[in-house]
Design an enzyme around this catalytic site. Structure first.
Site, PDB file in Angstrom:
ATOM      1  N   ASN A 127       1.262   6.793  -9.115  1.00 43.41           N
ATOM      2  CA  ASN A 127       0.019   6.975  -9.890  1.00 43.41           C
ATOM      3  C   ASN A 127      -1.142   6.368  -8.995  1.00 43.41           C
ATOM      4  O   ASN A 127      -2.244   6.735  -9.040  1.00 43.41           O
ATOM      5  CB  ASN A 127      -0.031   5.864 -11.102  1.00 43.41           C
ATOM      6  CG  ASN A 127      -1.244   5.436 -11.633  1.00 43.41           C
ATOM      7  OD1 ASN A 127      -2.016   6.038 -12.170  1.00 43.41           O
ATOM      8  ND2 ASN A 127      -1.702   4.110 -11.313  1.00 43.41           N
TER       9      ASN A 127
ATOM     10  N   TYR B 270     -10.656  14.889  -2.197  1.00 44.46           N
ATOM     11  CA  TYR B 270     -10.016  14.212  -3.452  1.00 44.46           C
ATOM     12  C   TYR B 270      -9.243  15.418  -4.253  1.00 44.46           C
ATOM     13  O   TYR B 270      -8.101  15.385  -4.676  1.00 44.46           O
ATOM     14  CB  TYR B 270     -10.882  13.600  -4.151  1.00 44.46           C
ATOM     15  CG  TYR B 270     -10.175  12.943  -5.666  1.00 44.46           C
ATOM     16  CD1 TYR B 270      -9.261  11.900  -5.637  1.00 44.46           C
ATOM     17  CD2 TYR B 270     -10.659  13.234  -6.707  1.00 44.46           C
ATOM     18  CE1 TYR B 270      -8.781  11.370  -6.769  1.00 44.46           C
ATOM     19  CE2 TYR B 270     -10.201  12.706  -8.102  1.00 44.46           C
ATOM     20  CZ  TYR B 270      -9.027  11.755  -7.900  1.00 44.46           C
ATOM     21  OH  TYR B 270      -8.805  11.249  -9.035  1.00 44.46           O
TER      22      TYR B 270
ATOM     23  N   LYS C 140      -5.282  16.222  -4.738  1.00 46.64           N
ATOM     24  CA  LYS C 140      -4.764  15.878  -6.163  1.00 46.64           C
ATOM     25  C   LYS C 140      -4.124  17.671  -6.352  1.00 46.64           C
ATOM     26  O   LYS C 140      -3.107  17.584  -7.154  1.00 46.64           O
ATOM     27  CB  LYS C 140      -5.672  15.875  -7.209  1.00 46.64           C
ATOM     28  CG  LYS C 140      -6.298  14.321  -7.179  1.00 46.64           C
ATOM     29  CD  LYS C 140      -5.286  13.262  -7.274  1.00 46.64           C
ATOM     30  CE  LYS C 140      -5.748  12.047  -7.909  1.00 46.64           C
ATOM     31  NZ  LYS C 140      -4.472  11.261  -7.850  1.00 46.64           N
TER      32      LYS C 140
ATOM     33  N   ASP D  13       0.812  -1.225  -0.082  1.00 51.60           N
ATOM     34  CA  ASP D  13      -0.073  -0.079  -0.020  1.00 51.60           C
ATOM     35  C   ASP D  13       0.881   1.283  -0.059  1.00 51.60           C
ATOM     36  O   ASP D  13       1.860   1.314   0.677  1.00 51.60           O
ATOM     37  CB  ASP D  13      -0.680  -0.199   1.255  1.00 51.60           C
ATOM     38  CG  ASP D  13      -2.074   1.011   1.181  1.00 51.60           C
ATOM     39  OD1 ASP D  13      -1.770   2.343   0.899  1.00 51.60           O
ATOM     40  OD2 ASP D  13      -3.045   0.661   1.525  1.00 51.60           O
TER      41      ASP D  13
END
Ligand SMILES: NC(=O)c1ccc[n+]([C@@H]2O[C@H](COP(=O)([O-])OP(=O)(O)OC[C@H]3O[C@@H](n4cnc5c(N)ncnc54)[C@H](O)[C@@H]3O)[C@@H](O)[C@H]2O)c1
Length: 250
Positions: A90, A160, A164, A63
């Site tokens: 990624n 999120y 990002k 992980d």
């Protein structure tokens, strides 16, 4: 311009979809590929695909939140193939991975931790694991997988979108620290990309988007391009077929 042949590339989340496509693309170009993925079966499958085409690869079932294991796998990869030359951060995703997409006002703190730890700290752990080798070699390319969520924001994905966007900030700051060692740090921000086993997504045909809908190969093209450049750093390459361009009326 840098050659990929005989380089060592580590791709996180390399077991499926976008990461798998990137791993295969680098293998086709003659790189040895470290496939890091917490789904061991996925990681092994990508490794086998690469070996079946005559390439060199190693699975790192782990992980991206597991700092200790990441460092151990990077040391193993360095012993087997040599310094990691290219890192593609990624692995990542939204609360959708937990089935917990929701308005921010209702988001649980455990979900926030999951999204921030996976997308931001995951990339930080992997980057810190490979950086000493890159600095010693005076060569490296680091590419973070961001998202159009970072650029325009996506509802039900506030955490999120923030995570990002953090990767873009991280790339810009780190690029300045490590430029002197000939290391470039960039981001790729995909739009909606088709995932194996899923029906084509409705929003792929939104106003402004080019015809074919994003495919993992479109993202692999962008990552390969950046990994070959020596004079592009601290940038974010949006690859979304035009989805986030200005509103216009047809
Ligand atoms: N698919 C899209 O439309 C899209 C759009 C924009 C950005 N992205 C970003 O691109 C990246 C890849 O997206 P995808 O849709 O191919 O992902 P995915 O959910 O299909 O996962 C790909 C692989 O990553 C592995 N993975 C997931 N979490 C991991 C973790 N914590 N540690 C190690 N491995 C892990 C999975 O096991 C899987 O094999 C992600 O960072 C995602 O946020 C995707």
């Amino acid at each position: 311009m840098s050659e990929i042949k005989n380089k060592v590339v580590m791709v996180t989340g390399g077991g499926a979809n976008i990461g798998r496509e990137i791993a295969l693309r680098f293998a086709e170009k003659g790189a040895a590929v470290v496939v890091l993925d917490y789904n061991a079966e996925n990681a092994e499958r990508t490794v086998k695909e690469i070996e079946d085409m005559g390439g060199k690869a190693m699975a790192a079932p782990c992980d991206v939140r597991d700092r200790e294991k990441i460092f151990a796998y990077v040391r193993q990869a360095e012993a087997r193939f040599g310094t990691v030359d290219v890192l593609v951060n990624n692995a990542g995703g939204s609360a959708g991975l937990l089935g917990k997409l929701t308005r921010f006002v209702d988001a649980e703190v455990e979900t926030l931790d999951f999204v921030l730890d996976t997308n931001i700290k995951g990339a930080m752990h992997c980057t810190q694991a490979v950086l000493p080798g890159m600095i010693a070699k005076k060569y490296g390319k680091i590419i973070h997988m961001s998202s159009i969520a970072a650029v325009v924001g996506l509802v039900d994905r506030v955490d999120y979108s923030a995570a990002k966007a953090a990767l873009i900030g991280m790339a810009k700051a780190l690029a300045q620290e490590v430029g002197q060692y000939n290391i470039c740090v960039n981001c790729v921000s995909p739009g909606a990309i088709h995932r194996a086993g899923c029906a084509p997504m409705e929003h792929m045909t939104q106003l402004g988007e080019t015809g074919h809908g994003g495919m993992p190969s479109d993202i692999a093209d962008a990552v390969l391009f950046l990994s070959e450049q020596d004079y592009i750093t601290g940038e974010n390459l949006v690859v979304d077929g035009g989805r986030t361009l200005g509103v216009s009326h047809r």
